[in-house]
Design a protein around this motif. Structure first.
Motif, PDB file in Angstrom:
ATOM      1  N   LEU A  69      -0.669  57.209   3.859  1.00  0.00           N
ATOM      2  CA  LEU A  69      -0.537  58.285   4.843  1.00  0.00           C
ATOM      3  C   LEU A  69       0.072  59.550   4.248  1.00  0.00           C
ATOM      4  N   ILE A  70       0.844  59.408   3.194  1.00  0.00           N
ATOM      5  CA  ILE A  70       1.546  60.572   2.636  1.00  0.00           C
ATOM      6  C   ILE A  70       1.107  60.876   1.210  1.00  0.00           C
ATOM      7  N   VAL A  71      -0.040  60.337   0.798  1.00  0.00           N
ATOM      8  CA  VAL A  71      -0.471  60.506  -0.590  1.00  0.00           C
ATOM      9  C   VAL A  71      -0.689  61.975  -0.949  1.00  0.00           C
ATOM     10  N   ASN A  72      -1.055  62.796   0.017  1.00  0.00           N
ATOM     11  CA  ASN A  72      -1.233  64.230  -0.236  1.00  0.00           C
ATOM     12  C   ASN A  72      -0.173  65.069   0.468  1.00  0.00           C
ATOM     13  N   GLN A  73       0.956  64.432   0.791  1.00  0.00           N
ATOM     14  CA  GLN A  73       2.044  65.131   1.475  1.00  0.00           C
ATOM     15  C   GLN A  73       3.348  64.921   0.706  1.00  0.00           C
ATOM     16  N   PRO A  74       3.478  65.494  -0.478  1.00  0.00           N
ATOM     17  CA  PRO A  74       4.658  65.227  -1.313  1.00  0.00           C
ATOM     18  C   PRO A  74       5.972  65.675  -0.688  1.00  0.00           C
ATOM     19  N   ASP A  75       5.894  66.551   0.319  1.00  0.00           N
ATOM     20  CA  ASP A  75       7.115  67.034   0.962  1.00  0.00           C
ATOM     21  C   ASP A  75       7.555  66.134   2.112  1.00  0.00           C
ATOM     22  N   ARG A  76       6.797  65.079   2.393  1.00  0.00           N
ATOM     23  CA  ARG A  76       7.166  64.167   3.475  1.00  0.00           C
ATOM     24  C   ARG A  76       7.523  62.802   2.900  1.00  0.00           C
ATOM     25  N   TRP A  77       8.481  62.156   3.559  1.00  0.00           N
ATOM     26  CA  TRP A  77       8.903  60.825   3.121  1.00  0.00           C
ATOM     27  C   TRP A  77       9.500  60.102   4.317  1.00  0.00           C
ATOM     28  N   TYR A  78       9.496  58.768   4.253  1.00  0.00           N
ATOM     29  CA  TYR A  78      10.069  57.959   5.327  1.00  0.00           C
ATOM     30  C   TYR A  78      11.586  57.899   5.133  1.00  0.00           C
ATOM     31  N   LYS A  79      12.224  59.029   5.343  1.00  0.00           N
ATOM     32  CA  LYS A  79      13.616  59.181   4.923  1.00  0.00           C
ATOM     33  C   LYS A  79      14.610  58.382   5.754  1.00  0.00           C
ATOM     34  N   THR A  80      14.232  57.952   6.952  1.00  0.00           N
ATOM     35  CA  THR A  80      15.161  57.171   7.772  1.00  0.00           C
ATOM     36  C   THR A  80      14.871  55.677   7.717  1.00  0.00           C
ATOM     37  N   LEU A  81      13.828  55.292   6.984  1.00  0.00           N
ATOM     38  CA  LEU A  81      13.436  53.880   6.936  1.00  0.00           C
ATOM     39  C   LEU A  81      14.167  53.161   5.809  1.00  0.00           C
ATOM     40  N   GLU A  82      14.829  52.077   6.145  1.00  0.00           N
ATOM     41  CA  GLU A  82      15.524  51.274   5.142  1.00  0.00           C
ATOM     42  C   GLU A  82      15.013  49.846   5.079  1.00  0.00           C
ATOM     43  N   THR A  83      14.435  49.354   6.185  1.00  0.00           N
ATOM     44  CA  THR A  83      14.136  47.930   6.288  1.00  0.00           C
ATOM     45  C   THR A  83      12.777  47.675   6.921  1.00  0.00           C
ATOM     46  N   ILE A  84      12.054  46.704   6.368  1.00  0.00           N
ATOM     47  CA  ILE A  84      10.831  46.186   6.975  1.00  0.00           C
ATOM     48  C   ILE A  84      11.017  44.686   7.174  1.00  0.00           C
ATOM     49  N   ILE A  85      10.726  44.221   8.368  1.00  0.00           N
ATOM     50  CA  ILE A  85      10.805  42.793   8.683  1.00  0.00           C
ATOM     51  C   ILE A  85       9.381  42.274   8.843  1.00  0.00           C
ATOM     52  N   VAL A  86       9.065  41.203   8.147  1.00  0.00           N
ATOM     53  CA  VAL A  86       7.705  40.667   8.141  1.00  0.00           C
ATOM     54  C   VAL A  86       7.701  39.259   8.722  1.00  0.00           C
ATOM     55  N   TYR A  87       6.849  39.056   9.721  1.00  0.00           N
ATOM     56  CA  TYR A  87       6.616  37.725  10.290  1.00  0.00           C
ATOM     57  C   TYR A  87       5.264  37.215   9.792  1.00  0.00           C
TER      58      TYR A  87
END
Length: 243
Positions: A69-87
Motif C-alpha cells: 500500500l505504501i510502496v510509492n509513498q515514502p513519506d507515509r508509514w504505519y507510525k502508530t503500529l507496534e503489534t500484529i496478532i495472528v490467529y
C-alpha cells in the motif's frame, strides 16, 4: 540502511511462490517493497492468538501486503503500529452495537480488525488466501491496513491524509457520491460492483475500495472511474500496469 537492503533469498522465495503480484512488480517498485518489508519486520512485533505459532512465512507475507500500500509513498508509514496478532483462522471478537439508548454486546466472527493507535488482528487463513488469490477484490490485509492509513489523521473516517497537491474537495466529492450510491443499491438489494460491506460507513468504504483498487483495477476504472482516479493519486500507482 534497511530500506536499501534486499530481502534474503529465503524470504524472496516465499513471496515469489505465495504472492503472485510480487513477481509482476516493476524492478524499481519490487526493490523498494523489499526495503519496506525489512523495515516493517524490524519494527512491528508479531504474536500468535492463543498458542498459535507465527512463522517466518506468515510474517513476511503479511508485511509484504501491508507495505504494498505504501510502496510509492515514502513519506507515509504505519507510525502508530507496534503489534500484529495472528490467529490460525477466523476469530471471535466482542462487538458493541446500539438500539436507541440501549447498548448491546455480542460475539462476531471476523477475518481481521484494525484498532486505531493499537494492534492489527488477522486470520492467517484469510491473509494467505488474499496474498495468493489477488484478483477477486477480497484481501483482509489490504483492508485492515487501509484502516491504519486512514487513522493517520487521528480519526478513522474514510479520509486518509492526502498530499499537499491532492485536493480534499476532489477526494470528498468522488468518495461521497460513490458511497451514497453503494448505500442506496445495497439497501435496495441490488447487485453492486463494490462489496456491500463498504456501505457500513465511510471508513469501511475506503477499505473496500482499496481492496478492489489493488485486485480489480481495470474493472474499477470502468465501474468507479472517479474513485479509481483519486486512489491512483493517493497511492501514486496504478495496479493495472502490473497485470
Amino acid at each position: 540502511m534497511l530500506l536499501a537492503t534486499p530481502l534474503s533469498d529465503g524470504l524472496r522465495r516465499i513471496l515469489k511462490k505465495s504472492m503472485p503480484v510480487f513477481n509482476r512488480l516493476p524492478t524499481e517498485e519490487r526493490s523498494r517493497l523489499e526495503g519496506l518489508i525489512n523495515r516493517f519486520l524490524s519494527e512491528v512485533k508479531f504474536f500468535g492468538g492463543g498458542d498459535f505459532e507465527v512463522t517466518e512465512e506468515m510474517r513476511v507475507l503479511i508485511a509484504a501486503q501491508a507495505c504494498l500500500l505504501i510502496v510509492n509513498q515514502p513519506d507515509r508509514w504505519y507510525k502508530t503500529l507496534e503489534t500484529i496478532i495472528v490467529y490460525p483462522s477466523a476469530f471471535k471478537a466482542r462487538e458493541r452495537t446500539y438500539d436507541g439508548a440501549l447498548e448491546l454486546e455480542h460475539d462476531s466472527v471476523r477475518a481481521g480488525e484494525s484498532w486505531g493507535r493499537g494492534p492489527v488482528v488477522l486470520s492467517w487463513d484469510h491473509a494467505a488466501y488474499g496474498a495468493f488469490i489477488d484478483h477477486d477484490g477480497q484481501n483482509v490485509v489490504l483492508h485492515e491496513f487501509a484502516h491504519q492509513l486512514d487513522d493517520l489523521t487521528g480519526s478513522t473516517d474514510g479520509s486518509p491524509p492526502l498530499a499537499r497537491d491532492h485536493r480534499v474537495s476532489d477526494w470528498a466529492r468522488a468518495f461521497r457520491a460513490s458511497y451514497e450510491r453503494l448505500r442506496e443499491d445495497a439497501g435496495a438489494g441490488r447487485e453492486t460492483f463494490l462489496d456491500p460491506y463498504g456501505a457500513t460507513n465511510p471508513a469501511e468504504f475506503f477499505a473496500v475500495a482499496t481492496e478492489t483498487f489493488f485486485e480489480k483495477p481495470d474493472a474499477m476504472k470502468r465501474e468507479e472511474p472517479a474513485v479509481h482516479a483519486e486512489l491512483v493519486r493517493y497511492f501514486r500507482l496504478d495496479p493495472a500496469q502490473w497485470r
